[in-house]
Design a protein around this motif. Sequence first.
Motif, PDB file in Angstrom:
ATOM      1  N   MET A 188      93.134  27.569  39.892  1.00  0.00           N
ATOM      2  CA  MET A 188      94.517  27.173  40.119  1.00  0.00           C
ATOM      3  C   MET A 188      95.104  26.632  38.818  1.00  0.00           C
ATOM      4  SD  MET A 188      97.158  26.629  42.222  1.00  0.00           S
ATOM      5  CE  MET A 188      96.609  26.538  43.929  1.00  0.00           C
ATOM      6  N   VAL A 189      96.236  27.214  38.380  1.00  0.00           N
ATOM      7  CA  VAL A 189      96.903  26.764  37.162  1.00  0.00           C
ATOM      8  C   VAL A 189      97.891  25.658  37.462  1.00  0.00           C
ATOM      9  CG1 VAL A 189      98.407  27.468  35.261  1.00  0.00           C
ATOM     10  CG2 VAL A 189      96.618  29.013  36.059  1.00  0.00           C
ATOM     11  N   CYS A 190      98.724  25.876  38.477  1.00  0.00           N
ATOM     12  CA  CYS A 190      99.697  24.862  38.878  1.00  0.00           C
ATOM     13  C   CYS A 190     100.092  25.106  40.323  1.00  0.00           C
ATOM     14  CB  CYS A 190     100.931  24.889  37.968  1.00  0.00           C
ATOM     15  SG  CYS A 190     101.887  26.407  38.074  1.00  0.00           S
ATOM     16  N   GLU A 191     100.640  24.089  40.954  1.00  0.00           N
ATOM     17  CA  GLU A 191     101.066  24.192  42.342  1.00  0.00           C
ATOM     18  C   GLU A 191     102.555  24.510  42.419  1.00  0.00           C
ATOM     19  OE1 GLU A 191      99.972  20.544  44.178  1.00  0.00           O
ATOM     20  OE2 GLU A 191      97.830  21.036  44.263  1.00  0.00           O
ATOM     21  N   GLY A 192     102.990  24.953  43.589  1.00  0.00           N
ATOM     22  CA  GLY A 192     104.393  25.269  43.807  1.00  0.00           C
ATOM     23  C   GLY A 192     104.557  26.694  44.297  1.00  0.00           C
ATOM     24  N   ASN A 210     102.540  31.425  47.289  1.00  0.00           N
ATOM     25  CA  ASN A 210     103.343  30.367  47.890  1.00  0.00           C
ATOM     26  C   ASN A 210     102.778  28.991  47.603  1.00  0.00           C
ATOM     27  OD1 ASN A 210     101.247  31.466  49.801  1.00  0.00           O
ATOM     28  ND2 ASN A 210     101.800  29.592  50.915  1.00  0.00           N
ATOM     29  N   ASN A 211     101.497  28.917  47.205  1.00  0.00           N
ATOM     30  CA  ASN A 211     100.862  27.622  46.934  1.00  0.00           C
ATOM     31  C   ASN A 211     100.775  27.288  45.455  1.00  0.00           C
ATOM     32  OD1 ASN A 211     100.523  27.243  49.622  1.00  0.00           O
ATOM     33  ND2 ASN A 211      98.335  27.696  49.667  1.00  0.00           N
ATOM     34  N   GLY A 212     100.945  28.290  44.592  1.00  0.00           N
ATOM     35  CA  GLY A 212     100.834  28.016  43.168  1.00  0.00           C
ATOM     36  C   GLY A 212     100.444  29.254  42.383  1.00  0.00           C
ATOM     37  N   LEU A 213     100.164  29.034  41.111  1.00  0.00           N
ATOM     38  CA  LEU A 213      99.775  30.119  40.216  1.00  0.00           C
ATOM     39  C   LEU A 213      98.261  30.129  40.053  1.00  0.00           C
ATOM     40  CD1 LEU A 213     100.709  32.347  38.239  1.00  0.00           C
ATOM     41  CD2 LEU A 213     100.721  30.600  36.442  1.00  0.00           C
ATOM     42  N   LEU A 214      97.651  31.300  40.263  1.00  0.00           N
ATOM     43  CA  LEU A 214      96.201  31.454  40.198  1.00  0.00           C
ATOM     44  C   LEU A 214      95.827  32.436  39.093  1.00  0.00           C
ATOM     45  CD1 LEU A 214      95.532  31.929  44.029  1.00  0.00           C
ATOM     46  CD2 LEU A 214      95.490  29.777  42.761  1.00  0.00           C
ATOM     47  N   ILE A 215      94.604  32.271  38.566  1.00  0.00           N
ATOM     48  CA  ILE A 215      94.034  33.215  37.606  1.00  0.00           C
ATOM     49  C   ILE A 215      92.745  33.765  38.190  1.00  0.00           C
ATOM     50  CG2 ILE A 215      93.031  33.542  35.321  1.00  0.00           C
ATOM     51  CD1 ILE A 215      94.745  31.357  34.259  1.00  0.00           C
ATOM     52  N   ILE A 216      92.634  35.102  38.206  1.00  0.00           N
ATOM     53  CA  ILE A 216      91.386  35.747  38.602  1.00  0.00           C
ATOM     54  C   ILE A 216      90.658  36.176  37.339  1.00  0.00           C
ATOM     55  CG2 ILE A 216      90.333  37.667  39.846  1.00  0.00           C
ATOM     56  CD1 ILE A 216      92.727  37.739  41.673  1.00  0.00           C
ATOM     57  N   TYR A 237      97.609  47.145  50.166  1.00  0.00           N
ATOM     58  CA  TYR A 237      96.918  46.550  51.316  1.00  0.00           C
ATOM     59  C   TYR A 237      95.881  45.514  50.878  1.00  0.00           C
ATOM     60  CZ  TYR A 237      99.091  50.362  53.886  1.00  0.00           C
ATOM     61  OH  TYR A 237     100.015  51.234  54.428  1.00  0.00           O
ATOM     62  N   ASN A 238      96.366  44.489  50.115  1.00  0.00           N
ATOM     63  CA  ASN A 238      95.535  43.360  49.690  1.00  0.00           C
ATOM     64  C   ASN A 238      94.378  43.758  48.777  1.00  0.00           C
ATOM     65  OD1 ASN A 238      96.862  41.117  50.960  1.00  0.00           O
ATOM     66  ND2 ASN A 238      96.133  41.920  52.922  1.00  0.00           N
ATOM     67  N   SER A 239      94.485  44.907  48.156  1.00  0.00           N
ATOM     68  CA  SER A 239      93.521  45.320  47.140  1.00  0.00           C
ATOM     69  C   SER A 239      94.292  45.638  45.866  1.00  0.00           C
ATOM     70  CB  SER A 239      92.728  46.543  47.582  1.00  0.00           C
ATOM     71  OG  SER A 239      91.906  46.239  48.694  1.00  0.00           O
ATOM     72  N   LEU A 240      93.717  45.254  44.740  1.00  0.00           N
ATOM     73  CA  LEU A 240      94.337  45.505  43.454  1.00  0.00           C
ATOM     74  C   LEU A 240      93.506  46.558  42.724  1.00  0.00           C
ATOM     75  CD1 LEU A 240      96.846  44.374  41.997  1.00  0.00           C
ATOM     76  CD2 LEU A 240      95.312  42.877  40.718  1.00  0.00           C
ATOM     77  N   PHE A 241      94.123  47.709  42.456  1.00  0.00           N
ATOM     78  CA  PHE A 241      93.427  48.819  41.821  1.00  0.00           C
ATOM     79  C   PHE A 241      93.751  48.828  40.324  1.00  0.00           C
ATOM     80  CE2 PHE A 241      93.951  49.836  46.239  1.00  0.00           C
ATOM     81  CZ  PHE A 241      92.802  50.532  46.599  1.00  0.00           C
ATOM     82  N   PRO A 250      92.349  31.918  47.949  1.00  0.00           N
ATOM     83  CA  PRO A 250      92.131  30.863  48.951  1.00  0.00           C
ATOM     84  C   PRO A 250      92.701  31.255  50.312  1.00  0.00           C
ATOM     85  CG  PRO A 250      92.927  29.930  46.886  1.00  0.00           C
ATOM     86  CD  PRO A 250      93.034  31.414  46.740  1.00  0.00           C
ATOM     87  N   VAL A 251      92.106  30.728  51.363  1.00  0.00           N
ATOM     88  CA  VAL A 251      92.504  31.098  52.722  1.00  0.00           C
ATOM     89  C   VAL A 251      93.903  30.608  53.056  1.00  0.00           C
ATOM     90  CG1 VAL A 251      90.157  31.224  53.588  1.00  0.00           C
ATOM     91  CG2 VAL A 251      91.362  29.028  53.623  1.00  0.00           C
ATOM     92  N   ASP A 252      94.397  29.565  52.362  1.00  0.00           N
ATOM     93  CA  ASP A 252      95.719  29.033  52.683  1.00  0.00           C
ATOM     94  C   ASP A 252      96.843  29.768  51.951  1.00  0.00           C
ATOM     95  OD1 ASP A 252      94.915  28.136  50.228  1.00  0.00           O
ATOM     96  OD2 ASP A 252      95.696  26.107  50.463  1.00  0.00           O
ATOM     97  N   VAL A 253      96.498  30.807  51.185  1.00  0.00           N
ATOM     98  CA  VAL A 253      97.530  31.615  50.529  1.00  0.00           C
ATOM     99  C   VAL A 253      98.110  32.583  51.543  1.00  0.00           C
ATOM    100  CG1 VAL A 253      97.960  33.404  48.811  1.00  0.00           C
ATOM    101  CG2 VAL A 253      96.572  31.406  48.220  1.00  0.00           C
TER     102      VAL A 253
END
Length: 370
Positions: free
Chosen positions: A344-348, A329-335, A276-280, A307-310
Motif C-alpha cells: 500500500m502506497v497511500c490511502e484514499g 477505492n481504498n488507496g494506491l497499491l503496487i504489485i 475479468y480481474n486478470s491482468l494480461f 486485499p479482500v476489502d478492495v
Amino acid sequence: MALMEELVEEVLLRFPPTEPASLVRAALVCKPWCRLISGRRFHRRFREFHRSPTVLGFLCHGLDKGGYASRFVPASPACPPHADLGRWHRHTLEARHGRVLLCAADGSPHLNVWDPVTGEQLPGLTLPVGTGPLPPLPLPAVWNYWMPGRWNAAVLCAASGGACDHLHCRGAPFLVVFVGDDAGQISLFTYSPEAGSWSEPIFAAPASEYGVYSAPTALVGNSLYFMIFRGNSMLRYDLITRKTSVIDHTPAKYHDPTEPIMMGDGGVLLVAVENYNSLFLWSMEENPNGDIVWAQIRVIELKKLLPVDVINHCGFGFIHGVGILVGTNNGLLIIDLKSDKVKMVCEGNIYGAVPYMSFYIPGATLLGCL
C-alpha cells in the motif's frame, strides 16, 4: 590522504539511491566528506554507477471532500520539498526524464511542464510551476482537441539518437509531443523551448469515433508510442525521422473492450490489458519480415493478490523495474512483478497515478550540489 579520499568516494557511491537521506548524513560527518558529496563529479559518478533513477513519489488522482484533486505522495521521507504542494486542481498526464507534464483539471490541453525537484510555487496559487505554462496550441476552439478523450501529450528529453543517457536531463532542452483528433484526422504537434512555439501539424492517421486514448505514452529507443482507437491501435512517432506510422492491432483485440497501458522496458514495448480481474502482460516483437507480433508473457490474477476489502480497481500504471500500480477505492497499491507481493502506497479513493523517478539528494542546494 588522497588514497583514503578515493576509497571514501567508492564507498559513498554504493549508497542506495532509494535512501537519499543517507548521503546527507554522510556529508555531515566532516568537511572533506561534505565537499566530496557536494561536488558535481560525485553526482555524475553516482548517477553513472546506479544508472536507473529511483521512484521519488507518485502523482495521484483522486476524490476528496473538495472534489477532484491531484497530490504528490512521497515514496520515502526524503522527498523533494517542492514536490509536496498539498492538493492542486491539475491533472498529471505523465512523467519522464525528471519532468512532469500537467494539464487542466477539466481535461483541456492547457499544458505545464514541471520539475518537482527544482520547481517553485507561485504565491497564492496551488499550481506547481517549473518551466511554466506552454503557449496555447494553434487550434480552432471548435475542434475536438479541446475535449477530454480526444487528445494526449508526452514530455521527454529533446536529445535523441543516443546524444543523452538521460541520467541527468534536468536543465537540458525538453520536447512536448501532442496528438489530437478532429472529425477528419489525427494530427501531431511538437513544442520545444528553443522554438518557443508549436510546430505545424503533421498528419498522423485517419480519425475514428474512439479518438486518442489519454494513457501515459511509452518511449522505446527513438520511438514514442500513443494509444489510439480505444487502445486497439497505436501511433508510433519516430523522434529522428519525425515520421508517424500506425500499428493496427494491440493485445486489446484479444480481450473485451478495455483500457490497456504500456511501457518501454529494456528496449521492448510492454502492454497490459485487464479482462475479468486478470491482468494480461504482452510484449511487442517484430519478425524478420517487419510484421508486428504480440507474445503473451504473463497473467496476473488480481483477485488473488489484491486485499479482500478492495471493491473497485479503476486505474493501472507501470513502474519501470518495479511493478504495476493499481488505483483502488481504498488507496494506491503496487504489485511487485518479481515477488507478487502487494504494498500500500497511500490511502484514499485513487483512480490513477503517475510515478515520478529521478536522482535526488536532500539538502543538495544547501550543500552546493545543484
